[in-house]
Design an enzyme around this catalytic site. Structure first.
Site, PDB file in Angstrom:
ATOM      1  CG  HIS A   1      -1.900   0.981   1.402  1.00 29.11           C
ATOM      2  ND1 HIS A   1      -1.627   2.296   1.684  1.00 29.11           N
ATOM      3  CD2 HIS A   1      -3.251   0.894   1.303  1.00 29.11           C
ATOM      4  CE1 HIS A   1      -2.765   2.967   1.760  1.00 29.11           C
ATOM      5  NE2 HIS A   1      -3.762   2.143   1.523  1.00 29.11           N
TER       6      HIS A   1
ATOM      7  CG  ASP B   1       0.607  -1.992   6.344  1.00 25.67           C
ATOM      8  OD1 ASP B   1      -0.186  -1.999   7.319  1.00 25.67           O
ATOM      9  OD2 ASP B   1       0.308  -1.496   5.239  1.00 25.67           O
TER      10      ASP B   1
ATOM     11  CD  GLN C   1      -6.658  -4.476   4.529  1.00 21.14           C
ATOM     12  OE1 GLN C   1      -7.596  -5.200   4.894  1.00 21.14           O
ATOM     13  NE2 GLN C   1      -6.854  -3.257   4.075  1.00 21.14           N
TER      14      GLN C   1
ATOM     15  CE  LYS D   1      -7.460  -0.227   6.443  1.00 22.39           C
ATOM     16  NZ  LYS D   1      -8.218   0.483   5.423  1.00 22.39           N
TER      17      LYS D   1
ATOM     18  CB  CYS E   1      -3.597   3.172  -1.584  1.00 24.65           C
ATOM     19  SG  CYS E   1      -4.778   4.476  -1.251  1.00 24.65           S
TER      20      CYS E   1
END
Lengths: 415, 158
Positions: free
Chosen positions: A122, A202, A205, A228, A368
Protein backbone atom coordinates in the site's frame (compact mmCIF):
# COMPACT_ATOMS: atom_id res chain seq x y z
CA UNK A 1 -17.26 -20.82 19.12
CA UNK A 2 -18.26 -20.44 15.48
CA UNK A 3 -19.33 -17.03 14.28
CA UNK A 4 -23.10 -16.44 14.50
CA UNK A 5 -23.55 -13.93 11.70
CA UNK A 6 -27.23 -13.22 12.35
CA UNK A 7 -26.54 -12.38 16.00
CA UNK A 8 -23.47 -10.32 15.14
CA UNK A 9 -25.33 -8.28 12.53
CA UNK A 10 -27.76 -6.99 15.17
CA UNK A 11 -24.82 -5.30 16.92
CA UNK A 12 -24.00 -3.14 13.88
CA UNK A 13 -26.59 -0.38 13.42
CA UNK A 14 -25.43 0.55 9.91
CA UNK A 15 -26.17 -2.94 8.63
CA UNK A 16 -29.88 -2.50 9.42
CA UNK A 17 -30.34 0.30 6.92
CA UNK A 18 -31.44 0.13 3.33
CA UNK A 19 -29.58 1.68 0.41
CA UNK A 20 -31.56 2.77 -2.65
CA UNK A 21 -34.43 0.59 -1.42
CA UNK A 22 -32.23 -2.51 -1.20
CA UNK A 23 -30.78 -4.41 1.74
CA UNK A 24 -27.30 -3.01 2.47
CA UNK A 25 -24.62 -5.47 1.39
CA UNK A 26 -21.39 -4.17 2.85
CA UNK A 27 -18.38 -5.69 1.10
CA UNK A 28 -15.83 -2.98 1.83
CA UNK A 29 -14.40 -3.84 5.23
CA UNK A 30 -10.85 -3.77 3.86
CA UNK A 31 -11.42 -0.02 3.44
CA UNK A 32 -13.13 0.40 6.80
CA UNK A 33 -15.19 -1.89 8.98
CA UNK A 34 -18.57 -1.12 10.48
CA UNK A 35 -18.87 -0.10 14.14
CA UNK A 36 -20.60 -2.25 16.78
CA UNK A 37 -22.83 -0.74 19.48
CA UNK A 38 -20.24 -1.48 22.19
CA UNK A 39 -17.70 0.80 20.50
CA UNK A 40 -20.25 3.59 20.04
CA UNK A 41 -21.25 3.25 23.69
CA UNK A 42 -17.65 3.42 24.93
CA UNK A 43 -16.99 6.64 23.04
CA UNK A 44 -20.28 8.14 24.17
CA UNK A 45 -19.53 7.21 27.78
CA UNK A 46 -16.31 9.23 27.68
CA UNK A 47 -18.05 12.27 26.21
CA UNK A 48 -21.10 12.02 28.46
CA UNK A 49 -19.50 11.17 31.80
CA UNK A 50 -15.70 11.47 31.87
CA UNK A 51 -14.90 14.25 29.45
CA UNK A 52 -11.60 15.78 30.56
CA UNK A 53 -7.98 15.74 29.44
CA UNK A 54 -5.57 12.90 30.12
CA UNK A 55 -2.45 12.82 32.35
CA UNK A 56 -1.56 15.29 35.08
CA UNK A 57 -5.19 15.81 36.11
CA UNK A 58 -5.70 15.71 39.88
CA UNK A 59 -9.45 15.13 39.80
CA UNK A 60 -11.61 12.05 39.27
CA UNK A 61 -12.75 12.81 35.72
CA UNK A 62 -9.16 13.22 34.56
CA UNK A 63 -8.26 9.92 36.19
CA UNK A 64 -11.11 8.24 34.32
CA UNK A 65 -10.03 9.80 31.04
CA UNK A 66 -6.45 8.70 31.62
CA UNK A 67 -7.60 5.18 32.44
CA UNK A 68 -9.67 5.11 29.26
CA UNK A 69 -6.70 6.22 27.18
CA UNK A 70 -4.03 4.07 28.82
CA UNK A 71 -6.44 1.13 29.03
CA UNK A 72 -6.50 1.07 25.23
CA UNK A 73 -2.72 0.69 25.21
CA UNK A 74 -2.92 -2.31 27.51
CA UNK A 75 -5.81 -3.86 25.57
CA UNK A 76 -4.13 -3.47 22.19
CA UNK A 77 -0.82 -4.82 23.51
CA UNK A 78 -2.64 -7.88 24.86
CA UNK A 79 -4.42 -8.49 21.54
CA UNK A 80 -1.21 -8.54 19.48
CA UNK A 81 1.18 -10.01 22.04
CA UNK A 82 3.22 -6.87 22.62
CA UNK A 83 4.71 -4.90 25.49
CA UNK A 84 2.39 -1.93 26.29
CA UNK A 85 5.49 0.30 26.46
CA UNK A 86 5.94 -0.44 22.76
CA UNK A 87 2.46 0.76 21.74
CA UNK A 88 2.50 4.29 20.27
CA UNK A 89 -0.89 5.68 19.33
CA UNK A 90 -1.09 7.42 15.96
CA UNK A 91 -4.05 8.65 13.96
CA UNK A 92 -3.86 5.66 11.59
CA UNK A 93 -1.48 3.09 10.11
CA UNK A 94 -0.18 5.64 7.60
CA UNK A 95 1.02 7.83 10.43
CA UNK A 96 2.55 4.78 12.11
CA UNK A 97 4.58 4.03 8.97
CA UNK A 98 5.60 7.69 8.75
CA UNK A 99 6.63 7.65 12.41
CA UNK A 100 9.17 4.91 11.83
CA UNK A 101 10.26 6.54 8.55
CA UNK A 102 10.87 9.91 10.24
CA UNK A 103 11.90 8.70 13.68
CA UNK A 104 14.25 5.94 12.56
CA UNK A 105 14.88 5.48 8.84
CA UNK A 106 15.68 9.09 8.00
CA UNK A 107 18.06 9.34 10.96
CA UNK A 108 19.81 6.06 10.38
CA UNK A 109 20.05 5.21 6.68
CA UNK A 110 22.20 7.12 4.21
CA UNK A 111 24.33 6.72 1.10
CA UNK A 112 25.57 3.15 0.72
CA UNK A 113 22.63 1.70 2.69
CA UNK A 114 19.60 -0.07 1.27
CA UNK A 115 15.97 -0.48 2.33
CA UNK A 116 13.92 -3.50 1.29
CA UNK A 117 10.29 -2.91 0.26
CA UNK A 118 7.89 -4.88 -1.95
CA UNK A 119 5.92 -4.18 -5.10
CA UNK A 120 2.64 -5.16 -3.39
CA UNK A 121 2.77 -2.47 -0.69
CA UNK A 122 0.00 0.00 0.00
CA UNK A 123 1.34 3.51 -0.67
CA UNK A 124 1.37 4.06 3.12
CA UNK A 125 4.11 1.48 3.56
CA UNK A 126 6.10 2.59 0.52
CA UNK A 127 5.95 6.36 -0.04
CA UNK A 128 7.36 7.42 3.40
CA UNK A 129 10.43 5.27 2.69
CA UNK A 130 10.82 6.35 -0.94
CA UNK A 131 10.53 9.96 0.20
CA UNK A 132 13.22 9.33 2.82
CA UNK A 133 15.43 7.58 0.26
CA UNK A 134 15.20 10.51 -2.13
CA UNK A 135 16.16 12.94 0.63
CA UNK A 136 18.84 10.81 2.29
CA UNK A 137 20.44 9.09 -0.68
CA UNK A 138 19.95 5.43 0.22
CA UNK A 139 18.67 2.78 -2.15
CA UNK A 140 15.21 1.13 -2.15
CA UNK A 141 15.05 -2.46 -3.39
CA UNK A 142 11.73 -4.11 -4.23
CA UNK A 143 10.75 -7.73 -3.77
CA UNK A 144 8.73 -8.63 -6.89
CA UNK A 145 5.38 -10.41 -6.89
CA UNK A 146 5.05 -13.81 -8.57
CA UNK A 147 2.34 -14.73 -11.10
CA UNK A 148 0.28 -16.34 -8.34
CA UNK A 149 0.37 -13.24 -6.16
CA UNK A 150 3.10 -14.12 -3.66
CA UNK A 151 6.30 -12.32 -2.75
CA UNK A 152 9.25 -13.81 -4.61
CA UNK A 153 11.36 -14.93 -1.64
CA UNK A 154 14.15 -16.34 -3.83
CA UNK A 155 14.55 -12.90 -5.36
CA UNK A 156 14.30 -11.34 -1.88
CA UNK A 157 17.26 -13.48 -0.78
CA UNK A 158 19.29 -12.12 -3.70
CA UNK A 159 18.26 -8.54 -2.88
CA UNK A 160 19.57 -8.73 0.70
CA UNK A 161 22.66 -10.86 -0.03
CA UNK A 162 25.20 -8.01 0.08
CA UNK A 163 24.25 -7.20 3.68
CA UNK A 164 23.48 -3.55 2.90
CA UNK A 165 19.76 -3.78 3.68
CA UNK A 166 19.38 -2.09 7.07
CA UNK A 167 15.59 -1.76 7.08
CA UNK A 168 12.81 -3.83 5.58
CA UNK A 169 9.17 -2.77 5.19
CA UNK A 170 6.52 -5.16 3.95
CA UNK A 171 2.89 -5.99 4.49
CA UNK A 172 1.48 -8.87 6.51
CA UNK A 173 -1.64 -9.20 4.32
CA UNK A 174 -1.99 -7.46 0.94
CA UNK A 175 -4.96 -5.08 0.81
CA UNK A 176 -5.33 -5.75 -2.92
CA UNK A 177 -4.24 -9.33 -3.64
CA UNK A 178 -5.26 -10.66 -0.24
CA UNK A 179 -1.96 -12.57 0.02
CA UNK A 180 -0.87 -13.54 3.54
CA UNK A 181 2.88 -13.11 3.49
CA UNK A 182 5.37 -15.34 5.27
CA UNK A 183 6.38 -12.66 7.78
CA UNK A 184 8.73 -14.80 9.93
CA UNK A 185 10.33 -16.23 6.78
CA UNK A 186 11.05 -12.88 5.18
CA UNK A 187 12.14 -11.35 8.50
CA UNK A 188 14.61 -14.22 9.03
CA UNK A 189 15.92 -13.85 5.50
CA UNK A 190 16.58 -10.13 6.07
CA UNK A 191 18.30 -10.76 9.41
CA UNK A 192 20.41 -13.64 8.09
CA UNK A 193 22.00 -11.17 5.70
CA UNK A 194 22.28 -8.39 8.29
CA UNK A 195 21.58 -9.23 11.96
CA UNK A 196 21.14 -5.53 12.81
CA UNK A 197 18.46 -4.90 10.18
CA UNK A 198 15.14 -3.51 11.46
CA UNK A 199 12.01 -5.25 10.17
CA UNK A 200 8.81 -3.21 9.94
CA UNK A 201 5.49 -4.79 8.94
CA UNK A 202 2.19 -3.23 7.90
CA UNK A 203 -0.43 -5.21 9.80
CA UNK A 204 -3.41 -3.11 8.76
CA UNK A 205 -5.20 -5.96 6.97
CA UNK A 206 -4.06 -8.68 9.37
CA UNK A 207 -5.09 -7.64 12.89
CA UNK A 208 -8.83 -7.37 12.07
CA UNK A 209 -8.89 -10.84 10.51
CA UNK A 210 -6.21 -13.16 11.93
CA UNK A 211 -4.62 -14.06 15.24
CA UNK A 212 -1.52 -11.82 15.40
CA UNK A 213 1.37 -12.21 17.83
CA UNK A 214 4.10 -9.70 17.03
CA UNK A 215 6.61 -11.47 19.28
CA UNK A 216 6.09 -14.75 17.42
CA UNK A 217 6.30 -12.97 14.07
CA UNK A 218 9.78 -11.80 15.03
CA UNK A 219 9.41 -8.23 13.77
CA UNK A 220 10.70 -4.99 15.30
CA UNK A 221 7.80 -2.79 14.41
CA UNK A 222 4.20 -3.32 13.32
CA UNK A 223 1.68 -0.75 12.07
CA UNK A 224 -2.06 -1.15 12.53
CA UNK A 225 -5.23 0.88 12.47
CA UNK A 226 -8.37 0.88 14.60
CA UNK A 227 -11.01 1.64 12.00
CA UNK A 228 -10.63 -1.64 10.12
CA UNK A 229 -10.96 -3.69 13.34
CA UNK A 230 -14.40 -2.36 14.41
CA UNK A 231 -12.84 0.64 16.15
CA UNK A 232 -13.37 4.32 15.40
CA UNK A 233 -11.51 6.29 12.74
CA UNK A 234 -8.68 8.51 14.00
CA UNK A 235 -6.70 5.97 16.00
CA UNK A 236 -4.00 3.55 14.95
CA UNK A 237 -0.72 2.43 16.42
CA UNK A 238 2.90 1.68 15.84
CA UNK A 239 3.62 -1.40 17.92
CA UNK A 240 7.39 -1.65 18.31
CA UNK A 241 10.11 -3.14 20.43
CA UNK A 242 10.55 -0.56 23.27
CA UNK A 243 14.32 -0.79 22.71
CA UNK A 244 13.82 0.35 19.11
CA UNK A 245 11.57 3.20 20.28
CA UNK A 246 14.37 4.28 22.65
CA UNK A 247 16.62 4.74 19.63
CA UNK A 248 14.04 6.82 17.73
CA UNK A 249 13.49 10.56 17.65
CA UNK A 250 9.97 12.01 17.85
CA UNK A 251 8.25 13.19 14.68
CA UNK A 252 6.03 15.72 16.50
CA UNK A 253 7.12 17.75 19.52
CA UNK A 254 5.24 19.92 22.01
CA UNK A 255 3.07 19.18 25.01
CA UNK A 256 2.81 15.79 26.73
CA UNK A 257 5.93 14.35 25.09
CA UNK A 258 8.58 16.21 27.14
CA UNK A 259 10.34 15.61 30.45
CA UNK A 260 11.74 19.10 30.80
CA UNK A 261 11.76 22.24 28.70
CA UNK A 262 14.06 25.23 28.85
CA UNK A 263 14.21 28.27 26.61
CA UNK A 264 16.87 26.58 24.53
CA UNK A 265 15.90 22.92 24.45
CA UNK A 266 13.89 20.00 25.78
CA UNK A 267 14.36 16.46 26.97
CA UNK A 268 11.96 13.75 25.96
CA UNK A 269 9.48 11.82 28.03
CA UNK A 270 9.74 8.01 28.32
CA UNK A 271 8.60 5.81 25.49
CA UNK A 272 5.95 5.52 24.22
CA UNK A 273 4.74 8.95 25.45
CA UNK A 274 7.63 10.70 23.71
CA UNK A 275 5.86 10.03 20.40
CA UNK A 276 2.42 11.28 21.44
CA UNK A 277 2.61 15.06 21.42
CA UNK A 278 -0.47 17.09 22.31
CA UNK A 279 -3.90 16.04 23.53
CA UNK A 280 -4.48 12.56 22.12
CA UNK A 281 -7.58 10.85 20.72
CA UNK A 282 -9.21 9.93 24.02
CA UNK A 283 -12.71 8.95 22.91
CA UNK A 284 -11.20 6.96 20.06
CA UNK A 285 -8.95 5.12 22.51
CA UNK A 286 -12.01 4.25 24.60
CA UNK A 287 -13.69 2.99 21.42
CA UNK A 288 -10.62 0.99 20.47
CA UNK A 289 -10.63 -0.78 23.85
CA UNK A 290 -14.21 -1.85 23.18
CA UNK A 291 -13.26 -2.96 19.66
CA UNK A 292 -10.43 -5.10 21.04
CA UNK A 293 -12.84 -6.65 23.54
CA UNK A 294 -15.29 -7.32 20.70
CA UNK A 295 -12.59 -9.09 18.66
CA UNK A 296 -11.38 -11.05 21.70
CA UNK A 297 -14.89 -12.16 22.50
CA UNK A 298 -15.41 -13.46 18.97
CA UNK A 299 -11.92 -14.94 19.06
CA UNK A 300 -9.40 -14.17 16.30
CA UNK A 301 -9.27 -17.89 15.40
CA UNK A 302 -13.05 -18.01 14.95
CA UNK A 303 -12.96 -14.81 12.86
CA UNK A 304 -10.30 -16.34 10.63
CA UNK A 305 -12.22 -19.63 10.35
CA UNK A 306 -15.40 -17.76 9.32
CA UNK A 307 -13.56 -15.80 6.66
CA UNK A 308 -11.79 -18.88 5.31
CA UNK A 309 -15.12 -20.63 4.85
CA UNK A 310 -16.99 -17.65 3.42
CA UNK A 311 -14.02 -16.52 1.32
CA UNK A 312 -13.87 -19.97 -0.29
CA UNK A 313 -17.56 -19.66 -1.20
CA UNK A 314 -17.00 -16.26 -2.79
CA UNK A 315 -13.84 -17.38 -4.62
CA UNK A 316 -15.59 -20.45 -6.03
CA UNK A 317 -18.59 -18.42 -7.21
CA UNK A 318 -16.40 -15.76 -8.83
CA UNK A 319 -14.34 -18.47 -10.55
CA UNK A 320 -17.59 -19.91 -11.98
CA UNK A 321 -19.00 -16.56 -13.13
CA UNK A 322 -18.49 -15.48 -16.75
CA UNK A 323 -15.78 -12.96 -17.48
CA UNK A 324 -14.43 -12.58 -13.93
CA UNK A 325 -10.70 -12.78 -13.25
CA UNK A 326 -9.66 -12.92 -9.58
CA UNK A 327 -6.24 -11.45 -8.78
CA UNK A 328 -3.99 -12.97 -6.16
CA UNK A 329 -3.88 -16.41 -4.51
CA UNK A 330 -6.74 -18.77 -5.32
CA UNK A 331 -7.06 -20.69 -2.04
CA UNK A 332 -8.04 -19.25 1.31
CA UNK A 333 -5.11 -20.97 3.01
CA UNK A 334 -2.84 -18.44 1.28
CA UNK A 335 -5.00 -15.37 1.58
CA UNK A 336 -7.32 -13.09 3.50
CA UNK A 337 -10.85 -12.15 2.56
CA UNK A 338 -10.15 -9.05 0.44
CA UNK A 339 -10.89 -10.31 -3.06
CA UNK A 340 -9.85 -8.17 -6.04
CA UNK A 341 -11.08 -8.99 -9.50
CA UNK A 342 -11.53 -7.66 -13.01
CA UNK A 343 -14.74 -7.91 -15.01
CA UNK A 344 -13.96 -8.56 -18.65
CA UNK A 345 -14.90 -5.60 -20.85
CA UNK A 346 -16.28 -3.49 -17.99
CA UNK A 347 -14.44 -0.69 -16.23
CA UNK A 348 -14.41 -1.06 -12.42
CA UNK A 349 -16.21 2.29 -12.06
CA UNK A 350 -19.15 0.99 -14.08
CA UNK A 351 -19.16 -2.22 -12.06
CA UNK A 352 -19.25 -0.13 -8.88
CA UNK A 353 -22.22 1.90 -10.13
CA UNK A 354 -24.19 -1.23 -11.07
CA UNK A 355 -23.51 -2.77 -7.66
CA UNK A 356 -24.37 0.45 -5.82
CA UNK A 357 -27.81 0.39 -7.47
CA UNK A 358 -28.31 -3.00 -5.74
CA UNK A 359 -27.15 -1.76 -2.34
CA UNK A 360 -23.79 -3.52 -2.71
CA UNK A 361 -20.77 -1.55 -1.46
CA UNK A 362 -17.44 -2.51 -3.03
CA UNK A 363 -14.27 -0.53 -3.59
CA UNK A 364 -13.13 0.22 -7.14
CA UNK A 365 -9.83 1.78 -8.15
CA UNK A 366 -6.14 1.23 -7.56
CA UNK A 367 -6.51 0.60 -3.78
CA UNK A 368 -3.49 2.83 -3.07
CA UNK A 369 -1.29 0.27 -4.83
CA UNK A 370 -0.29 1.98 -8.07
CA UNK A 371 3.03 0.14 -8.49
CA UNK A 372 1.21 -3.18 -8.04
CA UNK A 373 -1.46 -2.14 -10.57
CA UNK A 374 1.28 -1.39 -13.11
CA UNK A 375 2.80 -4.80 -12.39
CA UNK A 376 -0.59 -6.43 -13.03
CA UNK A 377 -0.95 -4.35 -16.21
CA UNK A 378 -4.26 -2.81 -15.18
CA UNK A 379 -5.48 0.57 -13.97
CA UNK A 380 -7.97 -0.53 -11.39
CA UNK A 381 -9.84 -3.49 -9.94
CA UNK A 382 -13.09 -4.18 -8.14
CA UNK A 383 -12.51 -5.36 -4.57
CA UNK A 384 -15.07 -7.15 -2.42
CA UNK A 385 -13.89 -7.68 1.14
CA UNK A 386 -15.51 -9.73 3.88
CA UNK A 387 -15.78 -9.60 7.63
CA UNK A 388 -17.63 -11.30 10.46
CA UNK A 389 -20.99 -9.72 9.56
CA UNK A 390 -20.97 -11.06 6.00
CA UNK A 391 -22.45 -14.37 4.97
CA UNK A 392 -23.51 -16.26 1.85
CA UNK A 393 -26.62 -14.01 1.55
CA UNK A 394 -24.26 -11.25 0.42
CA UNK A 395 -23.03 -13.31 -2.54
CA UNK A 396 -26.18 -13.31 -4.68
CA UNK A 397 -26.58 -9.50 -4.94
CA UNK A 398 -22.88 -9.28 -5.88
CA UNK A 399 -23.14 -11.92 -8.63
CA UNK A 400 -26.41 -10.40 -9.85
CA UNK A 401 -24.78 -6.96 -10.18
CA UNK A 402 -21.74 -8.39 -11.95
CA UNK A 403 -23.92 -10.21 -14.47
CA UNK A 404 -25.93 -7.02 -15.06
CA UNK A 405 -22.72 -5.04 -15.59
CA UNK A 406 -21.52 -7.58 -18.13
CA UNK A 407 -24.85 -7.48 -19.94
CA UNK A 408 -24.96 -3.70 -20.05
CA UNK A 409 -21.38 -2.88 -20.93
CA UNK A 410 -19.44 -5.87 -22.19
CA UNK A 411 -21.91 -7.39 -24.65
CA UNK A 412 -22.06 -5.96 -28.15
CA UNK A 413 -19.23 -3.57 -27.57
CA UNK A 414 -17.30 -3.08 -30.77
CA UNK A 415 -14.10 -1.56 -29.46
CA UNK B 1 -32.78 1.33 -10.91
CA UNK B 2 -34.31 4.68 -11.86
CA UNK B 3 -31.25 6.58 -10.68
CA UNK B 4 -29.01 4.41 -12.77
CA UNK B 5 -31.00 5.12 -15.93
CA UNK B 6 -30.09 8.80 -15.63
CA UNK B 7 -26.43 7.85 -15.53
CA UNK B 8 -26.50 5.26 -18.27
CA UNK B 9 -28.80 6.74 -20.91
CA UNK B 10 -29.16 4.66 -24.06
CA UNK B 11 -27.25 7.27 -26.10
CA UNK B 12 -24.34 7.05 -23.66
CA UNK B 13 -24.27 3.27 -23.93
CA UNK B 14 -24.42 3.56 -27.72
CA UNK B 15 -21.34 5.82 -27.81
CA UNK B 16 -19.60 3.43 -25.42
CA UNK B 17 -20.39 0.34 -27.49
CA UNK B 18 -19.84 1.99 -30.87
CA UNK B 19 -17.34 4.78 -30.30
CA UNK B 20 -16.95 7.48 -32.97
CA UNK B 21 -13.49 8.77 -33.91
CA UNK B 22 -11.77 6.44 -31.48
CA UNK B 23 -8.42 5.61 -33.06
CA UNK B 24 -4.87 5.19 -31.82
CA UNK B 25 -3.47 7.77 -34.23
CA UNK B 26 -4.29 10.71 -36.48
CA UNK B 27 -2.36 11.48 -39.63
CA UNK B 28 -0.67 14.88 -39.67
CA UNK B 29 -1.60 15.63 -36.08
CA UNK B 30 -0.51 18.96 -34.57
CA UNK B 31 -0.78 18.15 -30.87
CA UNK B 32 -1.39 15.16 -28.68
CA UNK B 33 -2.13 15.13 -24.97
CA UNK B 34 -2.38 12.37 -22.42
CA UNK B 35 -4.76 12.97 -19.52
CA UNK B 36 -5.23 10.62 -16.63
CA UNK B 37 -7.27 10.47 -13.50
CA UNK B 38 -5.37 8.40 -10.94
CA UNK B 39 -8.37 8.21 -8.63
CA UNK B 40 -10.34 5.97 -10.96
CA UNK B 41 -7.59 4.92 -13.34
CA UNK B 42 -8.98 6.62 -16.46
CA UNK B 43 -6.38 7.26 -19.17
CA UNK B 44 -7.11 9.21 -22.33
CA UNK B 45 -5.01 10.28 -25.33
CA UNK B 46 -6.43 13.07 -27.51
CA UNK B 47 -4.80 14.06 -30.81
CA UNK B 48 -5.89 17.07 -32.85
CA UNK B 49 -5.18 18.59 -36.25
CA UNK B 50 -5.86 22.28 -36.84
CA UNK B 51 -5.97 23.77 -40.35
CA UNK B 52 -6.75 27.46 -40.99
CA UNK B 53 -8.11 27.91 -37.51
CA UNK B 54 -10.49 24.96 -37.84
CA UNK B 55 -10.37 21.73 -35.85
CA UNK B 56 -10.25 19.46 -38.86
CA UNK B 57 -9.04 16.27 -37.21
CA UNK B 58 -9.55 14.63 -33.82
CA UNK B 59 -8.84 11.12 -32.60
CA UNK B 60 -8.83 9.76 -29.09
CA UNK B 61 -8.00 6.48 -27.46
CA UNK B 62 -7.74 5.29 -23.92
CA UNK B 63 -8.79 3.11 -21.07
CA UNK B 64 -11.66 4.30 -18.98
CA UNK B 65 -15.18 3.83 -17.75
CA UNK B 66 -18.23 4.02 -20.00
CA UNK B 67 -18.92 7.63 -19.01
CA UNK B 68 -15.44 8.91 -19.89
CA UNK B 69 -15.19 7.03 -23.19
CA UNK B 70 -18.75 7.76 -24.31
CA UNK B 71 -18.30 11.42 -23.45
CA UNK B 72 -15.13 11.61 -25.55
CA UNK B 73 -16.97 9.94 -28.41
CA UNK B 74 -19.95 12.33 -28.30
CA UNK B 75 -17.59 15.27 -27.93
CA UNK B 76 -15.67 14.29 -31.06
CA UNK B 77 -18.86 14.40 -33.11
CA UNK B 78 -19.87 17.79 -31.67
CA UNK B 79 -16.57 19.59 -32.21
CA UNK B 80 -15.07 18.24 -35.43
CA UNK B 81 -14.99 20.78 -38.26
CA UNK B 82 -15.67 23.78 -36.05
CA UNK B 83 -13.43 26.86 -35.76
CA UNK B 84 -11.15 26.54 -32.74
CA UNK B 85 -12.73 29.50 -30.89
CA UNK B 86 -16.14 27.91 -31.37
CA UNK B 87 -14.81 24.61 -30.00
CA UNK B 88 -13.51 26.35 -26.88
CA UNK B 89 -16.93 27.94 -26.41
CA UNK B 90 -18.56 24.50 -26.53
CA UNK B 91 -16.02 23.14 -24.05
CA UNK B 92 -17.10 25.88 -21.64
CA UNK B 93 -20.80 25.12 -22.22
CA UNK B 94 -20.21 21.46 -21.43
CA UNK B 95 -18.13 22.28 -18.36
CA UNK B 96 -20.89 24.53 -17.00
CA UNK B 97 -23.49 21.87 -17.70
CA UNK B 98 -21.48 19.37 -15.63
CA UNK B 99 -21.58 21.85 -12.80
CA UNK B 100 -25.34 21.91 -12.90
CA UNK B 101 -25.93 24.95 -15.12
CA UNK B 102 -28.28 25.11 -18.07
CA UNK B 103 -26.15 24.87 -21.25
CA UNK B 104 -26.74 27.55 -23.87
CA UNK B 105 -26.05 25.64 -27.09
CA UNK B 106 -28.07 22.45 -26.82
CA UNK B 107 -28.22 21.89 -30.57
CA UNK B 108 -24.48 22.28 -31.01
CA UNK B 109 -23.70 19.97 -28.08
CA UNK B 110 -25.83 17.29 -29.74
CA UNK B 111 -25.49 13.87 -28.11
CA UNK B 112 -23.31 15.45 -25.42
CA UNK B 113 -26.50 16.93 -23.95
CA UNK B 114 -27.40 13.51 -22.50
CA UNK B 115 -24.53 13.83 -20.05
CA UNK B 116 -26.57 16.48 -18.24
CA UNK B 117 -27.84 13.69 -15.92
CA UNK B 118 -24.28 12.80 -14.93
CA UNK B 119 -24.07 16.12 -13.05
CA UNK B 120 -26.22 14.43 -10.38
CA UNK B 121 -23.40 11.91 -9.73
CA UNK B 122 -20.54 14.03 -8.37
CA UNK B 123 -17.98 11.23 -8.50
CA UNK B 124 -18.68 10.69 -12.21
CA UNK B 125 -18.55 14.35 -13.30
CA UNK B 126 -14.79 14.15 -13.69
CA UNK B 127 -15.23 11.12 -15.95
CA UNK B 128 -17.56 12.99 -18.30
CA UNK B 129 -15.22 16.00 -18.34
CA UNK B 130 -12.01 14.08 -19.03
CA UNK B 131 -12.22 14.20 -22.85
CA UNK B 132 -13.32 17.83 -22.93
CA UNK B 133 -10.54 18.97 -20.61
CA UNK B 134 -8.03 17.01 -22.69
CA UNK B 135 -9.34 18.70 -25.85
CA UNK B 136 -9.05 22.16 -24.30
CA UNK B 137 -5.51 21.32 -23.21
CA UNK B 138 -4.62 20.01 -26.69
CA UNK B 139 -5.71 23.35 -28.20
CA UNK B 140 -3.73 25.27 -25.54
CA UNK B 141 -0.72 23.05 -26.21
CA UNK B 142 -0.92 23.71 -29.94
CA UNK B 143 -1.26 27.46 -29.37
CA UNK B 144 1.79 27.47 -27.13
CA UNK B 145 3.74 26.00 -30.01
CA UNK B 146 4.17 22.62 -28.31
CA UNK B 147 3.11 19.31 -29.76
CA UNK B 148 2.57 17.20 -26.63
CA UNK B 149 1.45 17.50 -23.03
CA UNK B 150 0.79 15.18 -20.12
CA UNK B 151 -1.72 16.07 -17.39
CA UNK B 152 -2.73 14.20 -14.27
CA UNK B 153 -6.03 15.25 -12.75
CA UNK B 154 -5.70 14.88 -9.03
CA UNK B 155 -9.09 16.24 -8.24
CA UNK B 156 -12.25 17.58 -9.80
CA UNK B 157 -11.69 18.98 -13.29
CA UNK B 158 -12.19 22.66 -13.75
Amino acid sequence: MPIDVAAIRTEFPTLAREVRGERLVYLDSAATSQTPEAVLAAMERYYRTSRSNVHRGVYLLAEEATDAYEGARTALARLVGADPRGVVFTKNATEACNLIAYGYVRRTLGPGDALLCTVMEHHANMVPFVHAANDRGFEVRYVPVTEDGHLDLAEAARLVADGRVRFAAFTHVSNTLGTINDVPGLAALVRDANPDAVVHVDGTQAVPHLPVDVAALGVDSYALTGHKMFGPTGIGALVADPALLERMEPMLTGGEMIRDVTLTGATWNDVPHRFEAGTPMIAEAAGLTAAVAFLEELGPDAVRAHEVELGATFLAALADADGITVHGPTTMAERGAAISFSVDGVHPHDVGAMLDARGVCVRVGHHCCKPLMRELGINATVRASLHVYNDADDLEPLLDGLAAARAMFAVGRSA
Amino acid sequence: MGELDALYEEIILDHYRSPRNRAPGLSGEDAQVHHSNPLCGDELDVRIRIRDGVLDGLAYDGDGCSISLASASAMSVAVLGRPVEDVLGLVEEFRLMMHGEQPGRADDLGDSMVFEGVARFPVRVKCALLGWMALRDAIDTFRRGDDANDVTHEDQHE
